[in-house]
Design a protein around this motif. Sequence first.
Motif, PDB file in Angstrom:
ATOM      1  N   LEU A 117      97.755 108.626  79.056  1.00 17.79           N
ATOM      2  CA  LEU A 117      98.026 109.783  78.201  1.00 17.79           C
ATOM      3  C   LEU A 117      96.756 110.600  77.971  1.00 17.79           C
ATOM      4  O   LEU A 117      96.761 111.828  78.094  1.00 17.79           O
ATOM      5  N   ASP A 118      95.669 109.899  77.663  1.00 23.45           N
ATOM      6  CA  ASP A 118      94.403 110.589  77.415  1.00 23.45           C
ATOM      7  C   ASP A 118      93.948 111.363  78.646  1.00 23.45           C
ATOM      8  O   ASP A 118      93.444 112.480  78.536  1.00 23.45           O
ATOM      9  N   ASP A 119      94.131 110.760  79.818  1.00 19.44           N
ATOM     10  CA  ASP A 119      93.748 111.445  81.058  1.00 19.44           C
ATOM     11  C   ASP A 119      94.542 112.728  81.232  1.00 19.44           C
ATOM     12  O   ASP A 119      93.998 113.766  81.612  1.00 19.44           O
ATOM     13  N   SER A 135      95.028 118.715  80.768  1.00 18.00           N
ATOM     14  CA  SER A 135      95.684 119.823  80.082  1.00 18.00           C
ATOM     15  C   SER A 135      94.663 120.654  79.297  1.00 18.00           C
ATOM     16  O   SER A 135      94.712 121.888  79.316  1.00 18.00           O
ATOM     17  N   ASN A 136      93.726 119.979  78.634  1.00 19.13           N
ATOM     18  CA  ASN A 136      92.683 120.696  77.897  1.00 19.13           C
ATOM     19  C   ASN A 136      91.817 121.519  78.835  1.00 19.13           C
ATOM     20  O   ASN A 136      91.438 122.652  78.519  1.00 19.13           O
ATOM     21  N   GLN A 137      91.514 120.936  79.981  1.00 13.49           N
ATOM     22  CA  GLN A 137      90.668 121.647  80.941  1.00 13.49           C
ATOM     23  C   GLN A 137      91.365 122.902  81.468  1.00 13.49           C
ATOM     24  O   GLN A 137      90.749 123.963  81.570  1.00 13.49           O
ATOM     25  N   ALA A 163      93.710 124.568  80.036  1.00 13.98           N
ATOM     26  CA  ALA A 163      93.802 125.555  78.953  1.00 13.98           C
ATOM     27  C   ALA A 163      92.510 126.347  78.853  1.00 13.98           C
ATOM     28  O   ALA A 163      92.519 127.567  78.681  1.00 13.98           O
ATOM     29  N   ALA A 164      91.388 125.630  78.964  1.00 15.25           N
ATOM     30  CA  ALA A 164      90.093 126.312  78.890  1.00 15.25           C
ATOM     31  C   ALA A 164      89.930 127.274  80.068  1.00 15.25           C
ATOM     32  O   ALA A 164      89.416 128.385  79.915  1.00 15.25           O
ATOM     33  N   LYS A 165      90.398 126.819  81.219  1.00 18.68           N
ATOM     34  CA  LYS A 165      90.285 127.648  82.418  1.00 18.68           C
ATOM     35  C   LYS A 165      91.114 128.926  82.260  1.00 18.68           C
ATOM     36  O   LYS A 165      90.659 130.030  82.598  1.00 18.68           O
ATOM     37  N   ILE A 166      92.304 128.774  81.720  1.00 21.59           N
ATOM     38  CA  ILE A 166      93.168 129.936  81.505  1.00 21.59           C
ATOM     39  C   ILE A 166      92.482 130.949  80.598  1.00 21.59           C
ATOM     40  O   ILE A 166      92.515 132.157  80.839  1.00 21.59           O
ATOM     41  N   GLY A 167      91.844 130.421  79.588  1.00 21.89           N
ATOM     42  CA  GLY A 167      91.109 131.290  78.666  1.00 21.89           C
ATOM     43  C   GLY A 167      90.083 132.122  79.422  1.00 21.89           C
ATOM     44  O   GLY A 167      89.970 133.331  79.220  1.00 21.89           O
ATOM     45  N   GLN A 168      89.329 131.457  80.296  1.00 23.89           N
ATOM     46  CA  GLN A 168      88.313 132.138  81.102  1.00 23.89           C
ATOM     47  C   GLN A 168      88.937 133.220  81.994  1.00 23.89           C
ATOM     48  O   GLN A 168      88.466 134.354  82.041  1.00 23.89           O
ATOM     49  N   LEU A 169      90.009 132.821  82.698  1.00 25.77           N
ATOM     50  CA  LEU A 169      90.681 133.741  83.623  1.00 25.77           C
ATOM     51  C   LEU A 169      91.144 134.997  82.902  1.00 25.77           C
ATOM     52  O   LEU A 169      90.979 136.113  83.398  1.00 25.77           O
ATOM     53  N   ALA A 224     102.976 123.434  82.974  1.00 28.33           N
ATOM     54  CA  ALA A 224     104.327 123.180  82.469  1.00 28.33           C
ATOM     55  C   ALA A 224     104.816 121.780  82.800  1.00 28.33           C
ATOM     56  O   ALA A 224     105.314 121.068  81.927  1.00 28.33           O
ATOM     57  N   SER A 225     104.646 121.364  84.057  1.00 26.76           N
ATOM     58  CA  SER A 225     105.138 120.042  84.438  1.00 26.76           C
ATOM     59  C   SER A 225     104.283 118.944  83.809  1.00 26.76           C
ATOM     60  O   SER A 225     104.778 117.891  83.405  1.00 26.76           O
ATOM     61  N   LEU A 226     102.994 119.219  83.703  1.00 27.31           N
ATOM     62  CA  LEU A 226     102.085 118.271  83.074  1.00 27.31           C
ATOM     63  C   LEU A 226     102.518 118.003  81.630  1.00 27.31           C
ATOM     64  O   LEU A 226     102.500 116.874  81.142  1.00 27.31           O
ATOM     65  N   LYS A 227     102.947 119.065  80.959  1.00 25.41           N
ATOM     66  CA  LYS A 227     103.348 118.916  79.557  1.00 25.41           C
ATOM     67  C   LYS A 227     104.564 118.017  79.421  1.00 25.41           C
ATOM     68  O   LYS A 227     104.691 117.274  78.453  1.00 25.41           O
ATOM     69  N   LYS A 228     105.445 118.097  80.402  1.00 24.38           N
ATOM     70  CA  LYS A 228     106.617 117.216  80.375  1.00 24.38           C
ATOM     71  C   LYS A 228     106.171 115.757  80.447  1.00 24.38           C
ATOM     72  O   LYS A 228     106.653 114.897  79.716  1.00 24.38           O
ATOM     73  N   ASP A 229     105.245 115.511  81.397  1.00 19.01           N
ATOM     74  CA  ASP A 229     104.681 114.166  81.532  1.00 19.01           C
ATOM     75  C   ASP A 229     104.097 113.678  80.210  1.00 19.01           C
ATOM     76  O   ASP A 229     104.321 112.552  79.782  1.00 19.01           O
ATOM     77  N   ILE A 230     103.339 114.572  79.600  1.00 22.26           N
ATOM     78  CA  ILE A 230     102.666 114.199  78.351  1.00 22.26           C
ATOM     79  C   ILE A 230     103.685 113.823  77.290  1.00 22.26           C
ATOM     80  O   ILE A 230     103.523 112.821  76.588  1.00 22.26           O
ATOM     81  N   GLN A 231     104.745 114.608  77.215  1.00 22.99           N
ATOM     82  CA  GLN A 231     105.791 114.303  76.240  1.00 22.99           C
ATOM     83  C   GLN A 231     106.374 112.912  76.450  1.00 22.99           C
ATOM     84  O   GLN A 231     106.582 112.166  75.506  1.00 22.99           O
ATOM     85  N   GLN A 232     106.624 112.604  77.736  1.00 24.99           N
ATOM     86  CA  GLN A 232     107.178 111.281  78.049  1.00 24.99           C
ATOM     87  C   GLN A 232     106.226 110.168  77.639  1.00 24.99           C
ATOM     88  O   GLN A 232     106.621 109.162  77.056  1.00 24.99           O
ATOM     89  N   GLU A 233     104.943 110.362  77.969  1.00 25.64           N
ATOM     90  CA  GLU A 233     103.944 109.351  77.637  1.00 25.64           C
ATOM     91  C   GLU A 233     103.853 109.173  76.129  1.00 25.64           C
ATOM     92  O   GLU A 233     103.726 108.060  75.630  1.00 25.64           O
TER      93      GLU A 233
END
Length: 426
Positions: free
Chosen positions: A48-50, A55-57, A59-65, A82-91
């Motif tokens: 989950l932490d990974d 996801s944090n990275q 998000a930061a990249k999107i901010g830069q872009l 989007a798909s990563l977030k689904k994974d996170i929810q499951q975890e």
Amino acid sequence: MLQVSVLRENKEKVIQGLKKRNFSDQDLVIIDTIIVLDDERKLIQKSLDDKLNISNQVAAKIGQLIKNGEKGAAEAAKSEVASLKKDIQQEEEKMRTVSTQLETHLLNLPNVPHDSVPPGKSADDNFVFQDWPQALPELPDTALPHWDLAKKYDIFDLELGTKITGAGFPVYRKKGARLQRALINFFLDQATNEGFEEIIPPLMVNEASARGTGQIPDKEAQMYYIERDDLYMIPTAEVPVTNIYRDVILNEDQFPVKMTGYTPCFRREAGSYGAHVRGLNRVHQFDKVEIVVLEHPDRSYQMLQQMIAHVSGLMEKLELPYRILHLCGGDMGFASASTYDFEVYSAAQKRWLEVSSVSNFESFQANRLKLRFRDGSKKTQLAHTLNGSALALARIVAALLENNQTPEGIRIPDILVPYTGFKILN
RNA sequence: GGUGAGAUGGGUGAGUGGCUGAAACCAACAGUUUGCUAAACUGUCGUACGGGUAACUGUACCGCGGGUUCGAAUCCCGCUCUCACCGCCA
């Protein structure tokens, strides 16, 4: 609550300890269940932490872009998350499930008895740690049990309590009321002379406090509960007083923290009926002076002995015959690692009555309370908590009345006379 | 019970969407200087759970719980608590 690390590192000791509490081999499986669940929890957390990290990275990249005006790339990155977030929810869902299972199992696991605790199944197997060295007092056949003495001298009234409240709520009157007050003051003075800080705590506590000292979930049914305000009447001053230090990190040099408090105690005590619970032997409301100590793990057993000495001193000053039992594994409380019970001999009933229970909880309560201290290397560590009754009034009064009855009235022990203002209760 | 304001690290207190786990100051701790104390200067200075022999590193937490968003201390909703005033009251 035990720490999982303790189960891992001292598994054999934990097993031996729980066997003293009469855990069967089948019961002991719980230890492995907990360790497996904890392993699982760690795996899930890592994964989950990974994922959160990625996801944090992103998000930061999107901010830069966006800042750089690269709208297309930003949108692409968004859909990637989007798909990563689904994974996170499951975890997260898995994490919740495993954590609650783990928590439930841990909460229902009792403390591990100290090495010194004798084995045994029930109260019959308790070890007489210190017996009354003299012959037990014998009273003439005309001697009365305390409930009859109460009528004779009009010092407390259970029927009246029933009228006002219900069974088990005594009304003390006249010299009986004065005797109660005298004992409370005497006990408090004795404790403060020994360096205990006097506390007057709330008589009702919230759920977090009841949980902190282990009344919930283990002894929830024993407490009166006020639904309207979601509060519990305290069964002992231990609960509010110990919770003063909930979520606290002490400095090592603050040890020992010694506190005392007088409170009425409220217990529902559903169960037993008959002669054993007559009079003041078992009531729903009684007065008690409690002593509570927070101590460094290295010194908590020394402190336990000091507390035993303190309570012994009280019994001796009151000139009451008493003995000390070291409770066996089968009779100990859920949260305790080692408990000594004090019993007073009630000469008219010809029975021993429990008047104090002095326990070391080691880090069991501290773990729930998040009560820690910083050790020499600045690491936090769980403190040890101890407490004891010093003393519980109702049964002391019962014994005092019975043992000291004379044709002229009830003799007040010398040490109490300055507090009562009379030498004979009549 | 009613109305209003607020809740950020040991304390004071900045911070209205990405550069903030969080400025600055104070306190605390370690060191330098000093005959000693003080002052000055330098550094350290939240908790928990993970990964790693370790150096180090990941995640979460700005009263609590939800929500919006790629991203929340910051926006929205609910709750709790604190403070002030009114009402009631030992």
